[in-house]
Design an enzyme around this catalytic site. Structure first.
Site, mmCIF file in Angstrom:
data_model
loop_
_atom_site.group_PDB
_atom_site.id
_atom_site.type_symbol
_atom_site.label_atom_id
_atom_site.label_comp_id
_atom_site.label_asym_id
_atom_site.label_seq_id
_atom_site.Cartn_x
_atom_site.Cartn_y
_atom_site.Cartn_z
ATOM 1 N N GLU A 257 4.232 -8.224 2.846
ATOM 2 C CA GLU A 257 5.086 -8.215 1.602
ATOM 3 C C GLU A 257 6.667 -7.856 1.859
ATOM 4 O OE1 GLU A 257 7.091 -6.423 -1.648
ATOM 5 O OE2 GLU A 257 5.143 -5.522 -1.870
ATOM 6 N N CYS A 291 11.277 -3.857 -4.374
ATOM 7 C CA CYS A 291 11.397 -5.329 -3.716
ATOM 8 C C CYS A 291 11.243 -6.252 -5.026
ATOM 9 C CB CYS A 291 10.195 -5.484 -2.820
ATOM 10 S SG CYS A 291 8.516 -5.070 -3.762
#
Length: 496
Positions: A257, A291
């Site tokens: 990720e 993020c």
């Protein structure tokens, strides 16, 4: 300990844990773990070298056969005990998140809730693993496909949501019968690793199942990713490091990720108060160091100016300061490099024509409390084209719906996204044309739930976390066939 008693705080949080032994690293280098708000030293940590990394993998290898063979119910029970321990130690963990990660109080509580939901989900994994029995083309053959644990899993996690982003990989890996070597970010060794190790140790996790090594990625990262005992790498962090790991281990299983540049699209028929709330939350929560943060707010011409007015009013009301103060909404960024990079990005954006609507001077004892920045810009200004990872929002004007879609997709990233419209099905149709792993209709770009498919496309990652996707990620298929009657083979063999 009775339910109404406060547990004794954990100690020894300046040491790593390998095979159940809490020990100092062998590199000779000492890292000062500091509070990003005021530079108070929280712990002096002696960092690991490659020898310590090897010891951690050997411990994980030794522990794996017994742990993999542990009955599913017993593995699940560890997580149920861990839930009770986390509840009892909630205030202790929250204080560490405030002091080590710079999390404001509400944000710290939110992160604990995410970990708590992940523990509850992981407790279900041991009994959710399913095999299959398939017909064969060979007479008398039975084909079975078992789902087996992988073995030793490497977890490398970041500093921004350290407790959650370590646990998100550690919990399913362990629940499904794997053992783990975890390296948290050097900025957050306690919240990113040591607290988890202490909680699970207290819950009865056997020695060697979860090992934590503390060190700098540039010094031991390659040794972690490439170790011969590691069957999988689960990494959360920057796209550049993710690319590097992929080059190092092209044939090894990995979940990644990586970075994001999340768009929040506001169409002409949107509820503008709802959209403004979602945009401000998505852009400034945890100082934008997420993020999934809303990097770009893309508004069609019909609502652009009115939306900007609403956003300006909300951002001006945000309370900036000490994360230990319950009233604070924006605290410090993690370190000086992060603060300098954010200010440089804003300056470069203004230099190429971005309009700076809101800004200010850094504050706090260490100068890391940045004001919320708000800019108007095109999609190729640095503040829109790059991942910001700071308290910065950029509003971009689109002519109409198709132009908004084009702008939203004009990025190398593809993690989270959102679209606002009063017509939910129209929002879903728009969402399905966005190149992203996740899209939220009439909500923020910030969403994370333990039972669904979390992950990105393009340069934002590989694979998915959560729910049945985690079961798939941390196990492997093993085809076992049983020949119930003798088989006729070539060369005239068999058939008896």
């Amino acid at each position: 300990m009775h339910a109404d008693q406060t547990p004794t705080p954990y100690t020894g949080l300046d040491r790593m844990t390998i095979g159940g032994e809490w020990r100092h690293g062998s590199s000779g280098e000492v890292h000062h773990d500091v509070d990003p708000y005021d530079d108070t030293v929280l712990a002096e940590v002696r960092l690991a070298d490659e020898g310590d990394v090897d010891l951690a993998y050997r411990a994980a290898e030794r522990a794996w056969p017994v742990w993999a063979a542990t009955p599913a119910y017993e593995r699940a029970e560890v997580f149920r005990r861990a839930l009770r321990i986390l509840d009892a130690r909630r205030a202790e963990v929250a204080e560490w998140l405030v002091r080590e990660a710079g999390a404001v109080r509400d944000r710290a509580e939110f992160e604990i809730d995410l970990v708590r939901s992940g523990m509850a989900e992981a407790a279900s994994y041991p009994t959710r693993v399913e095999g299959r029995i398939l017909p064969g083309i060979t007479p008398g053959k039975e084909n079975r496909v078992y789902r087996e644990p992988l073995g030793v899993v490497t977890v490398i996690s970041p500093w921004n949501f350290p407790f959650q982003l370590s646990h998100r990989s550690v919990a399913p890996a362990v629940a499904l019968g794997n053992t783990v070597v975890l390296k948290p970010a050097e900025n957050t060794p306690v919240t990113g690793g040591l607290l988890l190790a202490r909680v699970y140790e207290e819950a009865g996790l056997p020695p060697g199942v979860l090992n934590v090594v503390l060190g700098k990625g540039g010094q031991i990262g390659d040794a972690l990713a490439t170790h011969e005992s590691s069957r999988m790498v689960s990494f959360t962090g920057s796209t550049d490091v993710g690319r590097h790991i992929s080059r190092l281990i092209p044939l090894k299983r990995r979940t990644l990720e990586l970075g994001g540049n999340s768009p929040l699209v506001v169409l002409d028929d949107a509820d503008l108060d709802l959209a403004a709330d979602a945009a401000v939350f998505g852009s400034y929560y945890h100082q934008g160091q997420i993020c999934m943060a809303t990097n770009r707010i893309i508004a069609t011409t019909g609502v652009h100016d009115e939306l900007v007015d609403r956003i300006v009013a909300r951002v001006r009301a945000l309370r900036v300061g000490d994360p230990g103060d319950p009233a604070t909404q924006i605290g410090p960024v993690i370190d000086d490099d992060q603060a300098e990079g954010i200010r440089d990005l804003v300056d470069r954006s203004v230099e190429v024509g971005a309009q700076l609507l809101l800004s200010g001077e850094p504050g706090g004892p260490a100068g890391r409390v940045l004001p919320p920045y708000l800019l108007l810009a095109g999609n190729h200004a640095p503040c829109a084209a790059e991942e910001v990872f700071g308290p910065v929002a950029t509003v971009i004007r689109a002519t109409e719906e198709e132009d908004a879609l084009r702008i939203a997709n004009d990025t190398e990233y593809g993690l989270s996204s959102a679209v606002h419209t009063r017509d939910a099905e129209k929002g879903v149709r728009f969402a399905r044309r966005l190149r992203a792993g996740m899209t939220h209709v009439n909500d923020s770009t910030l969403n994370d739930e333990a039972n669904t498919a979390f992950g990105g496309e393009e340069h934002s990652g590989h694979g998915r976390f959560g729910g049945e996707w985690a079961v798939e990620a941390f196990t492997t298929d093993h085809w076992v066939s049983v020949q119930h009657v003798p088989r006729t083979l070539p060369f005239g063999f068999g058939g008896r």
